[in-house]
Design a protein around this motif. Structure first.
Motif, PDB file in Angstrom:
ATOM      1  N   ARG A  10      13.763  37.329  -3.229  1.00 50.69           N
ATOM      2  CA  ARG A  10      14.547  36.289  -1.968  1.00 50.69           C
ATOM      3  C   ARG A  10      14.605  34.729  -2.247  1.00 50.69           C
ATOM      4  O   ARG A  10      13.263  34.266  -2.773  1.00 50.69           O
ATOM      5  CB  ARG A  10      14.048  36.690  -0.737  1.00 50.69           C
ATOM      6  N   THR A  12      15.296  30.662  -1.136  1.00 53.93           N
ATOM      7  CA  THR A  12      15.688  29.807  -0.282  1.00 53.93           C
ATOM      8  C   THR A  12      17.105  29.365  -0.424  1.00 53.93           C
ATOM      9  O   THR A  12      17.394  28.719  -1.510  1.00 53.93           O
ATOM     10  CB  THR A  12      14.709  28.757   0.003  1.00 53.93           C
ATOM     11  N   THR A  69      19.895  30.493   9.476  1.00 53.93           N
ATOM     12  CA  THR A  69      19.064  30.776  10.582  1.00 53.93           C
ATOM     13  C   THR A  69      18.228  31.844  10.302  1.00 53.93           C
ATOM     14  O   THR A  69      18.522  32.936   9.541  1.00 53.93           O
ATOM     15  CB  THR A  69      19.882  30.786  11.889  1.00 53.93           C
ATOM     16  N   GLU A  70      17.333  32.380  11.414  1.00 52.28           N
ATOM     17  CA  GLU A  70      16.584  33.611  11.296  1.00 52.28           C
ATOM     18  C   GLU A  70      17.510  34.761  11.477  1.00 52.28           C
ATOM     19  O   GLU A  70      17.158  35.708  11.224  1.00 52.28           O
ATOM     20  CB  GLU A  70      15.515  33.544  12.231  1.00 52.28           C
ATOM     21  N   HIS A  71      18.805  34.460  11.884  1.00 49.61           N
ATOM     22  CA  HIS A  71      19.729  35.680  12.287  1.00 49.61           C
ATOM     23  C   HIS A  71      20.667  35.587  11.195  1.00 49.61           C
ATOM     24  O   HIS A  71      21.976  36.280  11.508  1.00 49.61           O
ATOM     25  CB  HIS A  71      20.381  35.306  13.758  1.00 49.61           C
ATOM     26  N   ARG A 130      21.186  34.068  -2.533  1.00 55.51           N
ATOM     27  CA  ARG A 130      20.205  34.456  -1.693  1.00 55.51           C
ATOM     28  C   ARG A 130      19.174  35.336  -2.175  1.00 55.51           C
ATOM     29  O   ARG A 130      18.114  35.387  -1.717  1.00 55.51           O
ATOM     30  CB  ARG A 130      20.913  35.193  -0.487  1.00 55.51           C
TER      31      ARG A 130
END
Length: 265
Positions: A10, A12, A69-71, A130
């Motif tokens: 993963r 950033t 965002t976290e979502h 990503r």
């Protein structure tokens, strides 16, 4: 005994405003656009089939990209998001500040239209990758199957081919003129399959490879990238008829003939 352990990395996500530096005609149906700028600093793409998301100007000529965002990604309210499409980085050179993206020129889609008209100085934004799927490097053979949209990833696969591995490559292209230079040595065999005017969505040239297919000796990893339905059906054939373990197949829908189709996996 070979372990065949894949890795999922993963990253950033960073959105990078870049501009066109130059273009190059690779074949009649593919154009390379080299972009760059200070924002390219730190870019990396470890896996050959990584994809980045390219953001193009919206109807107002603006770039409106999401915030992670976290979502998941979220766009600013009240603004028209920039059209975005997924593409494989062909190569990059951080010292020179350059990133190359190869575009198949087909139809009137936002990406192919932009690429066909791209000129030095034109703006674009790049997000990602990503994540990266790092395929195990201890298979005896890698069978790579794809159409022209898969050529950037196939070229990278061959450039990163493990030293002791073989590769069998099957590439479906529109015409003979769409062949392009690929890494090739005694470990690599490439077959070019030409549609010669036949529709890409309903072609069966890649599927026909399996009619008299002789599985290579040893353990084989299969990588497939083409139209979504076709990629999915070839995966099912490999699992159901040839008994290939699902972990030894990576099948990706690089485009869809019908908008309601689900992607390959």
């Amino acid at each position: 005994m070979a372990l065949h352990e894949h890795q999922l990395l993963r990253h950033t996500v960073k959105f990078r405003p870049l501009q066109v530096l130059r273009t190059e005609e690779i074949t009649p149906s593919m154009r390379r656009v080299v972009v760059g700028g200070p924002a390219l600093e730190g870019f990396d793409s470890p896996a050959p089939d990584d994809h980045v998301k390219l953001f193009f100007p919206n109807a107002a000529g603006d770039f409106v990209v999401p915030t992670m965002t976290e979502h998941g990604p979220r766009y600013p309210e009240g603004q028209e998001p920039s059209p975005a499409r997924d593409y494989t980085p062909r190569w990059w050179d951080l010292e020179a500040g350059e990133l190359a993206i190869d575009f198949v020129l087909h139809g009137d889609g936002v990406a192919s239209r932009w690429a066909a008209n791209a000129q030095p100085g034109d703006a674009i934004a790049v997000g990602g990758p990503r994540g990266s799927h790092i395929t195990a490097d201890d298979f005896d053979t890698y069978v790579l199957i794809g159409d022209e949209t898969a050529l950037p990833a196939i070229a990278r696969w061959l450039e990163q081919l493990p030293e002791n591995a073989q590769a069998q490559v099957y590439v479906e292209i529109p015409e003979a003129e769409d062949r392009q230079a690929l890494p090739e040595d005694e470990r690599i065999t490439v077959w070019w399959l030409e549609r010669n005017g036949f529709d890409a969505a309903s072609s069966t040239l890649l599927e026909d490879v399996f009619t008299d297919f002789e599985e290579p000796d040893g353990d084989t990893f299969y990588w497939i990238a083409t139209e979504s339905r076709r990629a999915r059906m070839m995966r099912k054939y490999l699992e159901g008829h040839l008994g290939v373990p699902k972990e030894w197949i990576r099948s990706k829908g690089y485009w869809k003939a019908h908008a309601d189709e689900h992607e390959g996996d």
